[in-house]
Write an enzyme that holds these catalytic residues in place. Structure first.
Site, PDB file in Angstrom:
ATOM      1  CD  GLU A   1      -3.275   0.459   2.091  1.00 52.75           C
ATOM      2  OE1 GLU A   1      -3.288  -0.630   2.689  1.00 52.75           O
ATOM      3  OE2 GLU A   1      -4.061   1.377   2.345  1.00 52.75           O
TER       4      GLU A   1
ATOM      5  CE  LYS B   1     -10.788   2.948   3.504  1.00 52.30           C
ATOM      6  NZ  LYS B   1     -10.275   3.615   4.681  1.00 52.30           N
TER       7      LYS B   1
ATOM      8  CG  HIS C   1       7.410 -29.475   2.126  1.00 52.73           C
ATOM      9  ND1 HIS C   1       8.091 -30.629   1.817  1.00 52.73           N
ATOM     10  CD2 HIS C   1       7.978 -28.983   3.257  1.00 52.73           C
ATOM     11  CE1 HIS C   1       9.016 -30.848   2.744  1.00 52.73           C
ATOM     12  NE2 HIS C   1       8.969 -29.863   3.623  1.00 52.73           N
TER      13      HIS C   1
HETATM   14  O1  PA5 Z   1      -3.090   1.877   5.762  1.00 52.45           O
HETATM   15  C1  PA5 Z   1      -4.175   2.392   5.545  1.00 52.45           C
HETATM   16  O2  PA5 Z   1      -4.351   3.614   5.553  1.00 52.45           O
HETATM   17  C2  PA5 Z   1      -5.399   1.527   5.291  1.00 52.45           C
HETATM   18  O3  PA5 Z   1      -5.079   0.179   5.158  1.00 52.45           O
HETATM   19  C3  PA5 Z   1      -6.394   1.705   6.439  1.00 52.45           C
HETATM   20  O4  PA5 Z   1      -5.812   1.289   7.621  1.00 52.45           O
HETATM   21  C4  PA5 Z   1      -7.676   0.908   6.188  1.00 52.45           C
HETATM   22  O5  PA5 Z   1      -8.232   1.278   4.966  1.00 52.45           O
HETATM   23  C5  PA5 Z   1      -8.682   1.153   7.308  1.00 52.45           C
HETATM   24  O6  PA5 Z   1      -8.931   2.519   7.447  1.00 52.45           O
HETATM   25  P1  PA5 Z   1      -9.544   3.119   8.766  1.00 52.45           P
HETATM   26  O7  PA5 Z   1      -8.585   2.883   9.863  1.00 52.45           O
HETATM   27  O8  PA5 Z   1      -9.741   4.562   8.461  1.00 52.45           O
HETATM   28  O9  PA5 Z   1     -10.842   2.409   9.006  1.00 52.45           O
END
Ligand code: PA5
Length: 464
Positions: free
Chosen positions: A291, A433, A320
């Site tokens: 990410e 989202k 394996h």
């Molecule tokens: O790293 C990130 O920003 C995302 O993976 C968020 O943690 C994830 O989308 C969840 O978001 P939130 O904590 O706002 O619910």
């Protein structure tokens, strides 16, 4: 710093032309300086407030521990609701530091409630959770940085509703505490209205960099994890990652080697811990690496479409299944092994005459076997000239886990700086989202819905 980083097998001296040359490291001094400055000079600022998360004082730790104990003493089960960065930190730390079969332990051996981290909205999983918990004695930590994430909010609404019916509205409020950004988002507003206890997340701490903020610390306190040692380890790693010389800075060096290897076509980064307790540490790594580094444009807005695809593997299990590919398939991977020098338990392989399979195993321990297998896989990969390096942990405990988590965060930040991208945004995730909000009918997303509905599928390409 207790961890050791052995990057011999990333180098030309070990794996020939597939490795990085020492001269390439030496010649890149300007790039090292720029990456170092970018991360270190912004430490504690903007989206880099995560560097300061291990710096909280003793009184805050004491408060967290007191709160945690108050929940631990009365809860039969503890449920964390969150997703992505709001779940993977807690998951990997619990996997590493709690008993591997925590929930199945008899009550007298379990020092903390049963634990469930619910990071998906599969309806069958929600129904299954409700089959195994008694809501009347279960406590819920709702974690969302934005306070707006559909998955977490829907879980919260369902469970709050069930709780109210089971124990009444007044008592239900005591069973829920939230971790979110103070003053922002739908969850914060509800928490204020309903009177839930709120733990804040600093504005400049993003989801995947939040494990050492209240996102992790609150659930860790509830489950009795040694927060103080974890933060001590994180601070030790922070100091190591602030060393200006790349030769002694583990995160700067491995970030450079990864980026260099990626630019030479090694587009896959395999994380392979040799310990069941570290299995989900690979999930944590996969998220932060994917990410943060998977980006369309660089800071100047130029299209780069960069990123190294992370993959998880577990030693010895995946020897394996996957190692054949890693050893003989394309030269497109870097494998990171995580080895543990001393396991929490030692198991002998007894000499048993009725199970006489020769003498090559008896008299040894599983500890020796798993270590031999890790070293053998490293040997096989290196012999086949495959890039690999090893993170060695003396043992898995709160301190070394704190070090490891901090290392992953710094390594990712340095890699993003070498790539000159915005490490801390996630426009691709945000797009999904928004599309979800539109499809589920949230006000303000009408245009997005139109955009979604304008996408036409060709029936000829659907096999029925
Ligand atoms: O790293 C990130 O920003 C995302 O993976 C968020 O943690 C994830 O989308 C969840 O978001 P939130 O904590 O706002 O619910």
């Amino acid at each position: 710093m207790k961890l050791k980083f052995d990057y011999n097998n990333m180098m030309e001296s070990s794996i020939g032309s597939h490795g990085v040359k020492q001269s390439e490291i030496d010649k890149a001094n300007k790039a090292h300086d720029a990456a170092y400055k970018e991360v270190i000079e912004n430490s504690g600022k903007g989206w880099q407030e995560w560097t300061d998360t291990p710096l909280i004082g003793k009184s805050e730790i004491d408060e967290l521990n007191a709160f945690g104990k108050s929940i631990r003493d009365k809860a039969s089960s503890f449920v964390v609701l969150g997703i992505g960065g709001s779940a993977l930190g807690p998951i990997c730390v619990f996997n590493a530091l709690l008993h591997l079969h925590h929930n199945e332990l008899p009550k007298e051996m379990r020092k903390a409630p049963k634990l469930y981290v619910e990071d998906n909205i599969d309806p069958e999983r929600m129904a299954a959770l409700l089959d195994v918990i008694d809501v009347k004695t279960t406590y819920f930590n709702v974690i969302t940085k934005s306070g707006e994430t559909s998955e977490t909010l829907s879980q919260f609404i369902i469970l709050y509703n069930i709780l109210k019916k089971a124990i009444g509205e007044k008592a239900a409020k005591e069973h829920i505490f939230v971790t979110t950004t103070v003053g922002k988002g739908a969850l914060y507003a509800v928490a204020q209205k309903e009177g839930f206890k709120v733990f804040g997340i600093p504005a400049g701490v993003g989801g995947r960099f939040s494990v050492l903020s209240n996102v992790g610390l609150v659930p860790f306190a509830v489950m009795g994890v040694d927060i103080e040692s974890m933060l001590y380890g994180a601070r030790a790693m922070r100091t190591a990652c602030e060393r200006p010389d790349i030769k002694s800075n583990p995160a700067l060096m491995t970030a450079f080697l990864q980026v260099k290897s990626m630019q030479a076509g090694k587009n896959i980064s395999v994380m392979m811990p040799y310990a069941d307790g570290l299995k989900t540490m690979a999930d944590f790594y996969c998220q932060i690496w994917a990410e943060s580094l998977g980006k369309a444009v660089n800071k100047a807005g130029k299209t780069v479409n960069c990123g190294q695809t992370p993959a998880k593997s577990l030693g010895v299990t995946d020897q394996h299944s996957q190692v054949q590919l890693y050893t003989e398939g394309p030269y497109d991977k870097v494998v990171t092994f995580i080895g543990v020098e001393s396991f929490g338990d030692s198991v002998d392989i007894p000499a048993d005459e009725t199970a006489d399979i020769g003498d090559f195993l008896k008299g040894h321990t599983l500890n020796e076997l798993i270590t031999a297998e890790r070293k053998s896989t490293e040997f096989a990969l290196t012999k086949a000239e495959r890039s690999n390096f090893t993170i060695l942990m003396p043992e898995v405990n709160a301190e070394t886990i704190g070090e490891l988590l901090m290392y992953f965060m710094y390594e990712t930040a340095f890699a993003g700086a070498y790539l000159d991208i915005d490490t801390f945004n996630q426009p691709g995730v945000e797009e999904g989202k928004k599309a979800t909000f539109a499809m589920i009918g949230r006000a303000g997303y009408e245009q997005k819905l139109q955009e979604l509905e304008s996408v036409k599928k060709n029936d000829a390409y659907i096999i029925k």
